[in-house]
Design an enzyme around this catalytic site. Structure first.
Site, PDB file in Angstrom:
ATOM      1  NE  ARG A   1      -3.686  -2.144   2.626  1.00 41.17           N
ATOM      2  CZ  ARG A   1      -4.718  -2.175   3.475  1.00 41.17           C
ATOM      3  NH1 ARG A   1      -4.996  -1.124   4.202  1.00 41.17           N
ATOM      4  NH2 ARG A   1      -5.453  -3.251   3.585  1.00 41.17           N
TER       5      ARG A   1
ATOM      6  NE  ARG B   1     -12.644   2.388   2.144  1.00 47.70           N
ATOM      7  CZ  ARG B   1     -12.716   1.248   1.468  1.00 47.70           C
ATOM      8  NH1 ARG B   1     -11.836   0.294   1.674  1.00 47.70           N
ATOM      9  NH2 ARG B   1     -13.660   1.058   0.572  1.00 47.70           N
TER      10      ARG B   1
ATOM     11  CG  ASP C   1     -11.931  -3.071   1.327  1.00 46.46           C
ATOM     12  OD1 ASP C   1     -11.333  -2.772   2.366  1.00 46.46           O
ATOM     13  OD2 ASP C   1     -12.103  -2.293   0.379  1.00 46.46           O
TER      14      ASP C   1
ATOM     15  CE  LYS D   1      -7.457  -8.859   7.564  1.00 47.54           C
ATOM     16  NZ  LYS D   1      -6.450  -7.785   7.686  1.00 47.54           N
ATOM     17  CD  GLU D   2     -11.799  -7.336   6.672  1.00 38.58           C
ATOM     18  OE1 GLU D   2     -11.349  -6.283   6.207  1.00 38.58           O
ATOM     19  OE2 GLU D   2     -11.106  -8.368   6.844  1.00 38.58           O
TER      20      GLU D   2
ATOM     21  CG  HIS E   1     -11.452   1.264  11.437  1.00 39.64           C
ATOM     22  ND1 HIS E   1     -10.577   1.627  10.448  1.00 39.64           N
ATOM     23  CD2 HIS E   1     -12.377   2.240  11.477  1.00 39.64           C
ATOM     24  CE1 HIS E   1     -10.955   2.779   9.917  1.00 39.64           C
ATOM     25  NE2 HIS E   1     -12.048   3.179  10.531  1.00 39.64           N
TER      26      HIS E   1
END
Length: 798
Positions: free
Chosen positions: A357, A363, A488, A631-632, A639
């Site tokens: 990255r 964002r 995402d 994670k997701e 966050h």
């Protein structure tokens, strides 16, 4: 298990056991010259970019976990025993080698004791400079004379591009040279080529790094890695150290390094100190100039004190004394510092982010602005303008803005299928925060170019952002998720609808109307109000699932995040944002947050969704690619935790807000660091949830939106010291067990000394407030004169 403690007076975290569960790191430098260093002196340095400017090598995801680094080897020439000034890389037994690491604001100091020799190594980058200093002090604590040899070592990259350096070895092994002259070591890449300072991204140019000594002369050197380390050896047993002598090698291809040998004789009780400098540039130009300016250790120590003063001044703009010591340490030092470091480097350079990255993720970086406004608003506005110019004329945004290569008005227009739906909606949070912090309403009228072509005022950019989402809607007239929204891993498809984005748009319309009122633009306020009312109607018609809000829908009409789904039944984002945005009515707000408590909250934080995805197709939810509870995929995505804290304070439920905050507050794990494993002084991206076999373990520290949202939630919603359009709002929401707290807040040039009293032991509600001894109406403080000291007492009562 405890590995260290907070030293609030010095604004340091002190690691007293070097065998931490993972490498505990710190950042040095600035957005030009950056560096990462661990408690065992591992890490790397980079110039302008962690991907295209990394001139010091680190091997990621390796064993050991943080090598190579910035090493001092110390050899006792009487018997040949040797060790390192940091516990690693040599790794002497801990019953014989004592090591303390002090991570501070922009510097790290590692102290060690071994064989009656004490060492102190201090590492830092002087303010605004493109070089780093390694200060070493040795003390002979024995009763006899000691003859020592010190070897400094750094492994330098063959190419500043991490991909070229570590992947394209058939090329990068043929472009490196080192040369020792005039007591300095020069490391050069592609030295036949010219410099190209106008185009940092051009990899086909010469690059130079210099190394030199102050306070000592080099008794030996090596510029070739294999000559210093030796064949079939490691960093714990380099050949040059073992035999007690550098070979005077220079690299010509293969792998370069920077190693100096300094022989030191110490009488009993005597100390000696010297310094290594390493920086970007040619020896003949930048290198000699640096050593001429920093020709003594004393000058470097003065620069270190200047660095501390600078950072401590930034952190001192908002300080708190509350009943919770860990909360104080986080707000006063480490969360604020974490925000500033994340602002500097977005997600571009850490011990995890490896150059994938490169630049400022749009964002992420816009959200990062929220955590730094109290400290650096006058400087941060430049970054805010940069990011606004990353918005395309369509209203969408470039996914990444690279400061070192950005060309506003000349960038490629992002293809429609590449747009993410949430990018520019975060501008409403950041722009409003800047104006509220500074009072600079005129900023809203400032013209700025779009990324591709044309320009508009900041207000024009914001309206275009709203129009972007309002013109891209699905079957129910709600904003589409496009390529992705903030999460995402949810694939709505081009015409699927995102409730998170719908709620962001609602908040954006509300803020836009407030800005229009501020600027006396009633037509703009009316436009926003009309759009908001229509959006509210559509949200209520579609999104309420009886006890919580759904996450969205796909183009085929299937609903995501509904009670009818066996996987991903409930998502956190729409529940908290329904409260933050005002989309929920009072009954829905309480029910949605109760569902969060009952279905998503755990002792280590709130899961992003539950249950995890196992059977759902990856074309619908890519979270299924990850293990359950990670994670997701029903992990504790850190966050989002600050959002839940904010939502609970908006409902007046201070005990619940505090429970959520303390569940993921790093300092709360200082005495039980084995649970999180990572640093107990900085936030992280995610924690394994109860669906994982590693429940409680945290990963990806430092660079995360968790830092800014946690600081924002703690200071503006728990403490409730909140900038507003017309002043400073005092609106705490605290645990009812607190007797109160005090805050010092510098706001628009005045210093506010605020005492909040909670004798009735409630969570929220300012009963009365006095300013400089006089009772005032309400809880909004009008801006005081620049330089004024304002004393405020607020008493809580429901």
């Amino acid at each position: 298990m405890q590995y260290g403690h907070f030293d609030d007076a010095k604004k340091e975290y002190v690691i007293t056991r070097p065998d931490t569960p993972t490498s505990w790191s710190n950042y040095l430098g600035s957005t030009d010259y950056g560096a990462i260093i661990t408690n065992n002196a591992g890490g790397y340095s980079f110039y302008r970019s962690g991907a295209l400017g990394r001139f010091m090598r680190l091997r990621f995801n390796s064993v050991p976990m943080d090598q190579p680094g910035r090493y001092f080897y110390i050899r006792d020439n009487a018997g040949g025993d040797y060790w390192s000034a940091s516990w690693q890389p040599v790794g002497k037994p801990l019953d014989k080698h004592k090591s303390i690491c002090r991570h501070g604001t922009g510097y790290t100091i590692i102290e060690s004791q071994y064989a009656e020799i004490a060492s102190e190594a201090a590492y830092f980058v002087p303010l605004g400079r493109n070089f780093e200093c390694w200060l070493l002090k040795l003390t002979n604590n024995s009763a006899r004379r000691r003859d020592l040899s010190v070897f400094s070592y750094v492994e330098l990259a063959n190419n500043w591009s991490t991909t070229q350096d570590q992947v394209n070895i058939q090329y990068s092994h043929y472009i490196v040279k080192t040369r020792f002259a005039d007591g300095m070591l020069a490391h050069s890449i592609n030295d036949h080529l010219a410099e190209d300072p106008a185009d940092f991204t051009n990899n086909d140019q010469c690059r130079h790094v210099f190394l030199g000594l102050a306070g000592a002369k080099a008794d030996g050197f090596d510029g070739d890695r294999e000559a210093f380390i030796g064949p079939y050896r490691r960093y714990d047993n380099p050949l040059a150290v073992e035999r007690g002598k550098c070979s005077g090698s220079n690299a010509f291809g293969d792998n370069g390094c920077g190693a100096f040998q300094v022989n030191v004789s110490l009488e009993a009780g005597q100390s000696r100190e010297f310094m290594l400098v390493m920086g970007v540039g040619r020896v003949s130009r930048e290198g000699k100039a640096v050593l001429k300016e920093f020709d003594t250790v004393g000058k470097a120590r003065a620069a270190l004190e200047e660095l501390k003063t600078h950072w401590h001044g930034l952190l001192g703009r908002l300080t708190v004394q509350s009943p919770d010591a860990g909360f104080n340490s986080m707000v006063n030092v480490w969360n604020a510092y974490n925000c500033l470091i994340t602002y500097n480097w977005s997600r571009a350079a850490s011990l995890v982010y490896n150059g994938e990255r490169d630049g400022l993720g749009y964002r992420d970086s816009v959200q990062d602005m929220l955590g730094v406004m109290p400290a650096i608003a006058p400087q941060a506005v430049g970054r805010l303008e940069l990011l606004i110019t990353g918005q395309c004329s369509t209203g969408g945004a470039m996914p990444i803005v690279r400061p070192f290569a950005h060309r506003p008005g000349k960038e490629r227009l992002v293809a429609e299928e590449e747009y993410r739906s949430d990018d520019c909606l975060w501008l409403f949070n950041a722009v409003s925060e800047y104006v509220k912090e500074t009072g600079d309403a005129e900023f809203l009228n400032k013209p700025l170019p779009y990324a591709d072509s044309g320009q508009a005022s900041v207000m024009g950019h914001l309206r275009r952002a709203l129009e972007f989402n309002l013109s891209r809607t699905g079957a129910d007239g709600l904003p589409c998720g496009l390529l992705a929204d903030w999460n995402d891993c949810i694939k709505f498809g081009p015409k699927g609808q995102s409730m998170f984005v719908a709620m962001q748009v609602r908040l954006g319309l509300k803020i836009y109307a407030e800005m229009a009122d501020l600027l006396k633009q009633p037509d703009q306020a009316a436009w926003a109000g009309k759009a908001l009312a229509e959006l509210d109607r559509r949200i209520q018609a579609f999104a309420w699932d009886g006890a919580w809000f759904v996450r969205g829908s796909r183009a085929d009409g299937s609903i995501i995040g509904t009670k009818n789904d066996p996987e991903g039944t409930i998502f956190l984002e729409p529940q908290v944002w329904s409260v933050i945005s005002g989309a929920a009515d009072d009954r829905q707000a309480v029910a949605a947050m109760d569902s969060v408590r009952d279905r998503l909250a755990t002792e280590y934080g709130i899961m992003i969704c539950s249950p995890p995805f196992v059977k759902t197709g990856y074309h619908v939810v890519r979270a299924v690619l990850m293990n359950e509870g990670c994670k997701e995929n029903a992990g504790i995505f850190s966050h989002t935790q600050g959002w839940a804290v904010i939502a609970e304070t908006m409902l007046g439920r201070g005990d619940q807000a505090w429970q959520y905050y303390s569940a993921y507050m790093p300092a709360a794990y200082n005495t039980r660091a084995e649970i999180r494993q990572i640093e107990p002084y900085v936030h992280c991206q995610s924690t394994h949830s109860r669906h994982s076999k590693k429940f409680g373990i945290s990963r990806i520290p430092w660079l995360s939106g968790t830092a800014s949202w946690s600081y924002y939630a703690a200071t503006q919603y728990i403490l409730g010291i909140r900038p507003d359009w017309h002043g400073l709002l005092i609106d705490p929401c605290i645990p009812r067990s607190w007797d109160g707290f005090t805050v010092k807040r510098i706001f628009r040039g005045a210093t506010y000394n605020i005492e909040v009293k909670n004798t009735r032991h409630v969570c929220k509600g300012v009963k009365q407030m006095t300013v400089d001894g006089k009772a005032v109406e309400g809880n909004l403080l009008a801006p005081a004169a620049h330089g004024a000291n304002v004393n405020v007492i607020a008493e809580l009562e429901t």
